[in-house]
Write an enzyme that holds these catalytic residues in place. Structure first.
Site, PDB file in Angstrom:
ATOM      1  CD  GLU A 164      -2.602  -1.068   2.631  1.00  0.00           C
ATOM      2  OE1 GLU A 164      -3.400  -1.965   2.843  1.00  0.00           O
ATOM      3  OE2 GLU A 164      -2.408  -0.131   3.419  1.00  0.00           O
TER       4      GLU A 164
ATOM      5  CB  CYS B 189       2.476   7.461   3.411  1.00  0.00           C
ATOM      6  SG  CYS B 189       2.789   6.274   4.717  1.00  0.00           S
TER       7      CYS B 189
ATOM      8  CB  CYS C   1       5.458  -5.082   9.543  1.00  0.00           C
ATOM      9  SG  CYS C   1       6.665  -4.420  10.715  1.00  0.00           S
TER      10      CYS C   1
ATOM     11  CB  CYS D  77       2.910  -2.553  16.706  1.00  0.00           C
ATOM     12  SG  CYS D  77       4.656  -2.182  16.506  1.00  0.00           S
TER      13      CYS D  77
ATOM     14  CB  CYS E 268       0.350  -1.902  13.494  1.00  0.00           C
ATOM     15  SG  CYS E 268       0.894  -1.653  11.793  1.00  0.00           S
TER      16      CYS E 268
ATOM     17  N   GLY F 116       5.720  -1.958   7.044  1.00  0.00           N
ATOM     18  CA  GLY F 116       7.068  -2.471   7.260  1.00  0.00           C
ATOM     19  C   GLY F 116       7.973  -1.579   8.078  1.00  0.00           C
TER      20      GLY F 116
ATOM     21  CB  SER G  54       8.533   6.303  10.574  1.00  0.00           C
ATOM     22  OG  SER G  54       7.950   5.880  11.781  1.00  0.00           O
TER      23      SER G  54
ATOM     24  CB  SER H 294       7.079   4.237  16.272  1.00  0.00           C
ATOM     25  OG  SER H 294       6.852   4.787  14.994  1.00  0.00           O
ATOM     26  CG  LEU H 295       9.374   6.104  22.876  1.00  0.00           C
ATOM     27  CD1 LEU H 295      10.577   5.260  22.495  1.00  0.00           C
ATOM     28  CD2 LEU H 295       9.835   7.460  23.423  1.00  0.00           C
ATOM     29  CG  HIS H 296       3.971   3.410  19.874  1.00  0.00           C
ATOM     30  ND1 HIS H 296       3.459   4.442  19.140  1.00  0.00           N
ATOM     31  CD2 HIS H 296       4.552   2.562  18.974  1.00  0.00           C
ATOM     32  CE1 HIS H 296       3.703   4.216  17.859  1.00  0.00           C
ATOM     33  NE2 HIS H 296       4.370   3.103  17.727  1.00  0.00           N
TER      34      HIS H 296
ATOM     35  CG  ASN I 120      -6.615   5.759  11.680  1.00  0.00           C
ATOM     36  OD1 ASN I 120      -7.809   6.001  11.523  1.00  0.00           O
ATOM     37  ND2 ASN I 120      -5.653   6.426  11.077  1.00  0.00           N
TER      38      ASN I 120
ATOM     39  CB  CYS J 242       0.083   1.717   6.097  1.00  0.00           C
ATOM     40  SG  CYS J 242       0.254   2.865   4.736  1.00  0.00           S
TER      41      CYS J 242
HETATM   42  N1  SAH Z   1       7.430   0.486  11.102  1.00  0.00           N
HETATM   43  C1  SAH Z   1       7.668   1.875  11.227  1.00  0.00           C
HETATM   44  C2  SAH Z   1       7.065   2.683  10.118  1.00  0.00           C
HETATM   45  C3  SAH Z   1       5.669   2.324   9.687  1.00  0.00           C
HETATM   46  S1  SAH Z   1       4.386   2.529  10.888  1.00  0.00           S
HETATM   47  C4  SAH Z   1       7.201   2.384  12.562  1.00  0.00           C
HETATM   48  O1  SAH Z   1       6.507   1.667  13.252  1.00  0.00           O
HETATM   49  O2  SAH Z   1       7.587   3.499  12.900  1.00  0.00           O
HETATM   50  C5  SAH Z   1       4.185   4.284  10.891  1.00  0.00           C
HETATM   51  C6  SAH Z   1       3.366   4.820  12.046  1.00  0.00           C
HETATM   52  O3  SAH Z   1       1.998   4.421  11.937  1.00  0.00           O
HETATM   53  C7  SAH Z   1       3.851   4.350  13.399  1.00  0.00           C
HETATM   54  O4  SAH Z   1       4.218   5.423  14.212  1.00  0.00           O
HETATM   55  C8  SAH Z   1       2.661   3.624  13.951  1.00  0.00           C
HETATM   56  O5  SAH Z   1       2.541   3.849  15.300  1.00  0.00           O
HETATM   57  C9  SAH Z   1       1.493   4.209  13.222  1.00  0.00           C
HETATM   58  N2  SAH Z   1       0.346   3.302  13.249  1.00  0.00           N
HETATM   59  C10 SAH Z   1       0.293   2.003  12.943  1.00  0.00           C
HETATM   60  N3  SAH Z   1      -0.945   1.509  13.109  1.00  0.00           N
HETATM   61  C11 SAH Z   1      -1.710   2.520  13.555  1.00  0.00           C
HETATM   62  C12 SAH Z   1      -3.074   2.652  13.903  1.00  0.00           C
HETATM   63  N4  SAH Z   1      -3.921   1.617  13.850  1.00  0.00           N
HETATM   64  N5  SAH Z   1      -3.513   3.853  14.303  1.00  0.00           N
HETATM   65  C13 SAH Z   1      -2.677   4.908  14.362  1.00  0.00           C
HETATM   66  N6  SAH Z   1      -1.379   4.857  14.042  1.00  0.00           N
HETATM   67  C14 SAH Z   1      -0.891   3.674  13.645  1.00  0.00           C
HETATM   68 FE1  SF4 Z   2       5.537  -2.789  11.816  1.00  0.00          FE
HETATM   69 FE2  SF4 Z   2       5.503  -0.144  12.269  1.00  0.00          FE
HETATM   70 FE3  SF4 Z   2       3.199  -1.578  12.142  1.00  0.00          FE
HETATM   71 FE4  SF4 Z   2       4.831  -1.881  14.226  1.00  0.00          FE
HETATM   72  S1  SF4 Z   2       3.730  -0.003  13.643  1.00  0.00           S
HETATM   73  S2  SF4 Z   2       3.842  -3.557  13.055  1.00  0.00           S
HETATM   74  S3  SF4 Z   2       6.833  -1.696  13.258  1.00  0.00           S
HETATM   75  S4  SF4 Z   2       4.648  -1.233  10.486  1.00  0.00           S
END
Ligand code: SAH
Ligand code: SF4
Length: 348
Positions: A91, A104, A111, A115, A118, A166, A196, A219-221, A295, A338
């Site tokens: 995507e 993007c 991936c 997470c 995600c 990814g 990222s 991406s710390l979270h 999201n 994504c």
């Molecule tokens: N793998 C890398 C880059 C792709 S994800 C990373 O994790 O940084 C890019 C961003 O999208 C990340 O910061 C992630 O937290 C966010 N993301 C993924 N799924 C999400 C969701 N369901 N809602 C909001 N943000 C999300």
């Molecule tokens: Fe992979 Fe980034 Fe999604 Fe985590 S947030 S599963 S590292 S794409």
């Protein structure tokens, strides 16, 4: 299978022209056709001698993907599902603003990190993308953009964020080559490129040594180790402390401010004390925090916090002197986070 031209630099294409017994400047012409005109077939490179086109076609192809589906949202965000030459799907998202056109890109099909919030992680991991497959996404988004005069620019992508499917730093060579191609072949400034990472520490150190002017987003979270392990189960090898240390070194080496991304999940990491912990962790660091309210996607159990909780979280950080931005809620209704479109497509 034939070799693929997409992903080769002008220098590499010049060498290829020479190896095929032609003048080197033909390589520059090929690069123009691929990266500026976006041709999909060698036959379309009409200023090349017919004999060169023939020789090229024997062993090479351009290597562009095909658009499998496109979804648009009302807020000028659109998303493409692309079919790669081996049938894999990725995507890419285009976002049109008044003053910029952002794309993007994905760096992997799926991936491996997983997470919990995600959609990409939930869909599993297939393979790394090549640099050509990354820059292909930028071209595809540029070509698919609605031509309703939204951007002030010339209809060309102006910003690229590596925030699609990814983990870019687990596909380091292709990511770096894609960055370099996007910069030198497509003319997009390094400062308009953001990579990222989920916090893959060796990759952060490696990237620091490149001394690039791109933006690193981490991406710390979570500011708490236990909580982060829960949210990001696939990257437990590196503690938050080690990630922050790597970021500090990165800032020192590059002179660039780092962005920390924080996906806000209701009742999981969105409390006042979570914000205070994060603020303490980031004190004194040349950084800014990007808050991303979760999201939703089908099949997931998490929730987005309400506006009050998001505002409070933001306020705690700001009172501690930390710069905060909040990601605009773009793309609602098109499964814009994504990984969501691919999942939908695969489960059909
Ligand atoms: N793998 C890398 C880059 C792709 S994800 C990373 O994790 O940084 C890019 C961003 O999208 C990340 O910061 C992630 O937290 C966010 N993301 C993924 N799924 C999400 C969701 N369901 N809602 C909001 N943000 C999300
Ligand atoms: Fe992979 Fe980034 Fe999604 Fe985590 S947030 S599963 S590292 S794409």
């Amino acid at each position: 299978m034939k070799n693929i031209l997409l992903g080769m630099t002008t220098a590499e294409l010049r060498k290829l022209a020479r190896d095929l017994g032609e003048k080197e400047f033909r390589g520059k012409q090929i690069a123009d056709w691929i990266y500026h005109h976006g041709v999909k077939e060698i036959a379309e490179m009409v200023n090349l001698p017919a004999i060169l086109r023939e020789k090229l076609t024997e062993n090479y192809m351009v290597g562009r993907s095909s658009v499998l589906s496109m979804s648009k949202s009302k807020d000028h965000t659109f998303k493409l599902l692309l079919g790669l030459v081996d049938g894999e799907k990725v995507e890419t998202v285009g976002m049109l603003y008044k003053d910029r056109f952002s794309c993007c890109v994905s760096t992997q099909a799926g991936c491996p990190i997983g997470c919990i919030f995600c959609a990409t992680g939930a869909g599993g991991y297939k393979r790394n993308l090549t640099a050509g497959e990354v820059i292909d996404q930028v071209l595809a988004v540029q070509e698919a953009a609605p031509k309703d005069g939204l951007t002030e620019g010339n209809g060309r992508v102006s910003h690229v964020v590596f925030m699609g499917m990814g983990e870019p730093l687990l596909n380091y060579e292709a990511t770096l080559k894609a960055v370099s191609l996007i910069n030198s072949e497509m003319g997009i400034g390094m400062r308009n490129i953001t990579v990222s990472t989920i916090g893959y520490v060796p990759g952060i150190y490696r990237l620091a040594e490149e001394h690039l002017q791109l933006t690193l987003a981490v991406s710390l979270h979570a500011g708490d180790e236990m909580l982060r392990k829960k949210l990001v189960p696939g990257m437990t090898r590196y503690s938050i402390r080690e990630i922050i240390k790597a970021c500090r070194d990165y800032i020192k080496a590059t002179g660039r401010r780092v962005t920390f991304e924080y996906c806000l999940l209701k009742n999981l990491n969105d409390g006042r004390e979570d914000a205070a912990g994060l603020a303490a962790l980031l004190r004194g660091l040349n950084c800014h925090v990007n808050l991303i309210p979760y999201n939703d996607f089908p099949g997931n159990i998490y929730e987005r916090p309400g506006k009050a909780a998001v505002d409070e979280f933001r306020q705690v950080l700001e009172e501690a002197g930390i710069n905060v931005t909040q990601r605009a809620q773009k793309g609602a209704g098109i499964q814009a986070a994504c990984g969501q479109l691919r999942r939908q497509h695969n489960s059909r």
